[in-house]
Design a protein around this motif. Structure first.
Motif, short mmCIF file in Angstrom:
data_model
loop_
_atom_site.label_atom_id
_atom_site.label_comp_id
_atom_site.label_asym_id
_atom_site.label_seq_id
_atom_site.Cartn_x
_atom_site.Cartn_y
_atom_site.Cartn_z
N GLU A 24 32.87 69.77 1.64
CA GLU A 24 31.81 70.03 2.00
C GLU A 24 32.85 70.86 3.50
O GLU A 24 32.25 71.85 4.41
N GLN A 25 32.64 69.69 4.87
CA GLN A 25 33.55 70.05 5.76
C GLN A 25 34.15 71.39 5.64
O GLN A 25 34.04 72.04 7.26
N ASP A 26 34.83 71.77 4.26
CA ASP A 26 35.91 72.88 4.00
C ASP A 26 34.77 73.89 5.21
O ASP A 26 35.60 74.92 5.10
N PHE A 27 33.51 74.23 4.60
CA PHE A 27 32.51 74.90 5.11
C PHE A 27 32.58 75.43 6.28
O PHE A 27 31.88 76.42 6.95
N ASN A 28 32.17 74.08 7.41
CA ASN A 28 31.83 74.63 8.62
C ASN A 28 32.54 75.70 9.39
O ASN A 28 32.05 76.55 10.17
N PRO A 29 34.28 75.37 9.66
CA PRO A 29 34.81 76.86 10.49
C PRO A 29 34.03 77.78 9.84
O PRO A 29 34.03 79.14 10.17
N ILE A 30 34.06 78.69 8.08
CA ILE A 30 33.64 78.79 7.32
C ILE A 30 32.19 79.78 8.45
O ILE A 30 32.03 81.29 8.74
N ILE A 31 31.88 78.80 8.24
CA ILE A 31 30.26 79.17 8.35
C ILE A 31 30.26 79.82 10.26
O ILE A 31 29.83 80.41 10.48
N ASP A 32 31.06 79.12 10.76
CA ASP A 32 30.66 79.16 12.25
C ASP A 32 31.39 80.74 12.69
O ASP A 32 30.63 81.57 13.10
N LYS A 33 32.49 81.06 11.48
CA LYS A 33 33.12 82.69 12.00
C LYS A 33 32.02 83.70 11.60
O LYS A 33 31.46 84.61 12.39
N ALA A 34 31.22 82.83 9.83
CA ALA A 34 30.17 84.65 10.23
C ALA A 34 29.31 84.73 11.16
O ALA A 34 29.31 85.58 11.42
N LYS A 35 28.47 82.99 11.98
CA LYS A 35 27.91 83.22 12.45
C LYS A 35 28.91 84.29 14.16
O LYS A 35 27.48 84.78 14.42
N ALA A 36 29.83 83.62 14.38
CA ALA A 36 29.65 84.02 15.73
C ALA A 36 29.99 85.88 15.42
O ALA A 36 30.76 86.55 16.29
N GLU A 37 30.66 86.45 14.85
CA GLU A 37 31.73 87.96 14.55
C GLU A 37 31.03 88.57 13.47
O GLU A 37 30.87 89.48 12.69
N GLY A 38 29.57 87.67 13.47
CA GLY A 38 28.44 89.12 12.40
C GLY A 38 28.47 89.31 11.04
O GLY A 38 28.74 90.15 10.64
N ILE A 39 29.21 88.51 10.01
CA ILE A 39 29.94 88.29 9.12
C ILE A 39 28.07 88.46 7.91
O ILE A 39 27.26 88.06 8.51
N ARG A 40 28.36 89.53 6.90
CA ARG A 40 27.47 90.14 6.27
C ARG A 40 27.12 90.07 5.06
O ARG A 40 26.33 90.04 3.74
N ALA A 41 28.85 89.98 4.37
CA ALA A 41 29.20 89.23 3.24
C ALA A 41 30.04 88.65 2.62
O ALA A 41 30.91 87.75 3.87
N VAL A 42 30.04 87.35 2.16
CA VAL A 42 31.22 85.98 1.36
C VAL A 42 30.74 86.40 -0.09
O VAL A 42 30.57 86.73 -1.11
N ALA A 43 32.51 86.49 -0.20
CA ALA A 43 32.54 86.17 -1.79
C ALA A 43 33.58 84.46 -1.86
O ALA A 43 34.09 84.63 -0.78
N VAL A 44 32.89 84.20 -2.55
CA VAL A 44 33.97 82.73 -3.14
C VAL A 44 34.59 83.14 -4.64
O VAL A 44 34.08 84.01 -5.73
N CYS A 45 35.67 82.43 -4.20
CA CYS A 45 36.26 82.52 -6.63
C CYS A 45 36.98 81.78 -5.80
O CYS A 45 37.71 81.63 -5.34
N LEU A 46 36.86 80.34 -6.44
CA LEU A 46 37.63 79.23 -6.79
C LEU A 46 37.94 78.72 -8.49
O LEU A 46 37.59 79.43 -9.19
#
Length: 669
Positions: free
Chosen positions: A136-158
């Motif tokens: 779960e900690q690996d998602f923190n920089p992704i979330i921070d980037k989305a908030k900081a750069e105004g990202i409105r769409a995320v795709a997840v493919c595991l």
């Protein structure tokens, strides 16, 4: 009390509408598309036909909002989340090249650059065993980037999520909780199939267009509710079925081809009603030319398609599109005349529209040659400027030392040649003989070109259906609710028992029934279509084969051999075969109403007058008929022009026309 079923098809130039009353004949409408806010044109057109929208019991529409957002690269910036160690899978893509000897080949432009692809730790084995829990900690920089750069769409493919989605679901919950305003796409909810790159591509496409489509659908629903619509909104899918607007918002990628598909479904309805099982459907509108086949009474559906070289794992009617339409612009390329793919669109439109357009188009050429009259469009509701069309044509004609008339005929010849080549692509190039098909021509410009296209491919019969300019919208009212489900099933056919196969299909059908019930469909109105993806052992790609309700394993294998023979010209009945995917399409039946026939009128009332029309460089005195007044079984020889509110049909010299009992216009040599 009268109730209505209504549909709308948003095109690049016009928005087409069809209304089926509960107690009367079908009627149609056509309004200019409003590019800035497509929902506005739909609402205005619908209220012109049905002023009180509370009387509309069912409404469905096809939209190219998502498709245009992709083609114009105006979707949202997307972050892609992948399994650690697989960051470059999406960027590397596939190594296959469609044109082996193209020296300047370039890979398709990806939607997500490498800098926006992020890894998270967590790994499943091929059988679903947890090798490493999701970090779960690996998602923190992704979330921070989305908030900081105004990202409105995320795709997840595991990895392996198509079969074991638990870690993807966990990732989705984490992201949605931290980013409540962001659209989250999970790959297994879009494409529950094997092939990591193709699944990632499908998820990314969904994420890329999701905010745009979601905003559009919310706007449309709000506009319609404010005008009294209580029935809800349905959207055409690429697969040929319809879904609710709520379902379309969850997976907007399924609506990418929703506009053109309406024409294909109209073709299947015509095939059933007219007893013609093989149809070549061509839809020429203002911007594009769409082609599809009806084979043995069914639309040709593929399980994987491409847009600009990017793969999509989803069932879709196999449609081929080129940029040739009534609004296609003629231009000079170092002295050579080209037509399209640039289009004048709805604004400014063709020069003859009088909205500021100065470039000559296919429509201007038809008007200059007399094939269109100044009051031919929209039943006389739109006046065309013949002098403006002549000026636009003359400006280019002088540069190549041609008369305006010769140049106008050249525009149509080039346009027709491009469309004929596209028709060969889906017929001759795939081993299909077009001479065994009837050509169904529709769209606002299709009936003008139909006979000329038939001559190019030696097709003997052309069918111009009733209200051809709005046929795609009518086709949307002839289909049913549809949801598709798939399950990976990699097994040699010889090792599979019928009982095991039946159990798996029953499981998919229960899942489909549950999903349909949440859509508000009565379980008694459900039906199921089974199919399986099969291949010879050692092959890379598969063929989809229909499966009967009562599974007969030997019949499935025999059908695969026959399908392989038909598609590739060879088969090997002694080779081992294997299953790849099991599929079930769940259909929720809708209450269709039969197409009402027009009353027969006096034949002499059909003749509107006469005008001079140019064919092969010579002007011919040509009668002009009103289609709505043509009597059943009426025959006439070409040259002739048939006008109606939604389209104009050209019957060239050497052709004849017949009105069949259903009101369709049949052209033959």
């Amino acid at each position: 009390m009268t109730s209505y079923r209504a549909s709308a098809d948003i095109g690049g130039t016009f928005t087409d509408l069809v209304v089926e009353p509960s107690d009367g004949p079908v009627f149609v409408g056509k309004v200019a598309t409003t590019p800035g806010d497509p929902a506005k044109g739909v609402v205005e057109g619908l209220t012109q036909l049905v002023p009180d929208l509370s009387e509309v019991a069912f409404f469905v529409h096809g939209t190219t909002v998502g498709l245009n957002a992709f083609l114009e690269r105006k979707g949202e910036r997307v972050l892609l989340v992948t399994t650690a160690g697989h960051r470059d899978g999406y960027t590397i893509a596939r190594g296959n090249r469609h044109s082996l000897y193209q020296l300047r080949y370039r890979k398709p432009e990806l939607i997500v650059p490498r800098r926006d692809v992020h890894e998270v730790r967590g790994r499943l084995a091929w059988d679903g065993a947890v090798l490493e829990p999701l970090c779960e900690q690996d998602f923190n920089p992704i979330i921070d980037k989305a908030k900081a750069e105004g990202i409105r769409a995320v795709a997840v493919c595991l990895l392996h999520a198509y079969a074991f989605p638990d870690q993807e679901l966990q990732a989705g919950e984490l992201l949605q909780a931290a980013l409540p305003e962001v659209s989250i796409t999970l790959s297994h909810q879009v494409a529950r199939e094997w092939r990591e790159y193709e699944r990632a591509s499908s998820a990314v496409m969904n994420a890329y267009i999701a905010p745009v489509v979601q905003h559009y659908l919310a706007s449309l629903e709000e506009h319609l509710r404010s005008r009294g619509l209580t029935a809800g909104v349905h959207v055409m899918q690429s697969s040929g079925g319809v879904i609710s607007a709520a379902a379309a918002r969850r997976n907007p990628v399924f609506t990418l081809l929703s506009g053109p598909v309406g024409g294909s479904m109209a073709g299947t309805a015509l095939a059933e009603r007219l007893g013609r099982k093989n149809l070549l459907c061509v839809d020429m509108g203002g911007t594009s030319f769409d082609l599809s086949l009806v084979l043995d009474g069914r639309a040709n559906i593929t399980q994987e398609s491409e847009l600009d070289g990017l793969p999509l794992l989803m069932p879709a009617v196999d449609i081929h599109t080129i940029g040739t339409g009534g609004g296609s612009i003629a231009w000079l390329d170092h002295g050579a005349v080209r037509v399209g793919p640039q289009s004048a669109g709805a604004v400014p439109g063709s020069a003859c529209y009088g909205r500021g357009g100065v470039e000559p188009t296919v429509t201007d050429a038809n008007l200059h040659l007399g094939r269109l009259g100044e009051r031919s469009l929209l039943g006389g509701g739109m006046t065309l400027d013949a002098s403006a069309a002549k000026r636009a044509i003359d400006r280019l004609a002088r540069q190549v030392a041609l008369t305006p008339t010769a140049f106008a005929e050249g525009i149509l010849s080039i346009s027709n040649a491009a469309m004929a080549d596209a028709m060969r692509t889906i017929t001759v190039s795939q081993g299909v003989d077009p001479r065994a098909f009837a050509l169904v021509a529709f769209g606002g410009a299709g009936p003008m070109a139909a006979a000329f296209l038939a001559e190019e491919l030696d097709i003997a019969e052309v069918l111009i259906p009733q209200f051809p300019g709005t046929l795609s919208a009518w086709g949307m009212l002839q289909t049913d609710l549809r949801l598709d489900f798939a399950k990976g099933f990699f097994h040699p056919a010889a090792s599979v028992s019928q009982s095991a196969l039946e159990a798996l299909y029953a499981e998919l059908e229960r899942e489909g029934e549950s999903a349909m019930l949440t859509e508000g469909v009565d379980g008694r109105r459900l039906s199921y279509q089974r199919s399986v993806d099969m291949r010879y052992v050692g092959q890379e790609y598969s063929i989809t084969v229909p499966v009967a309700a009562a599974v007969a394993l030997h019949s499935v294998i025999e059908d695969f051999h026959a399908a392989h023979q038909q598609r590739y010209g060879h088969s090997n009945t002694f080779a081992e075969t294997e299953f790849v995917n099991l599929r079930v399409a769940v259909l929720g039946s809708l209450a269709h109403r039969g197409q009402s026939h027009r009353p027969t009128q006096r034949q002499d009332a059909a003749l509107l007058g006469e005008r001079r029309v140019v064919f092969n460089g010579a002007a011919h005195p040509t009668p002009v008929f009103a289609r709505d007044a043509l009597a059943s079984s009426q025959r006439f020889e070409g040259p002739a022009i048939v006008e109606e509110k939604s389209a104009t049909t050209v019957v060239p010299p050497g052709w004849r026309a017949l009105v069949d009992p259903a009101g369709h216009l049949l052209l033959s040599k």
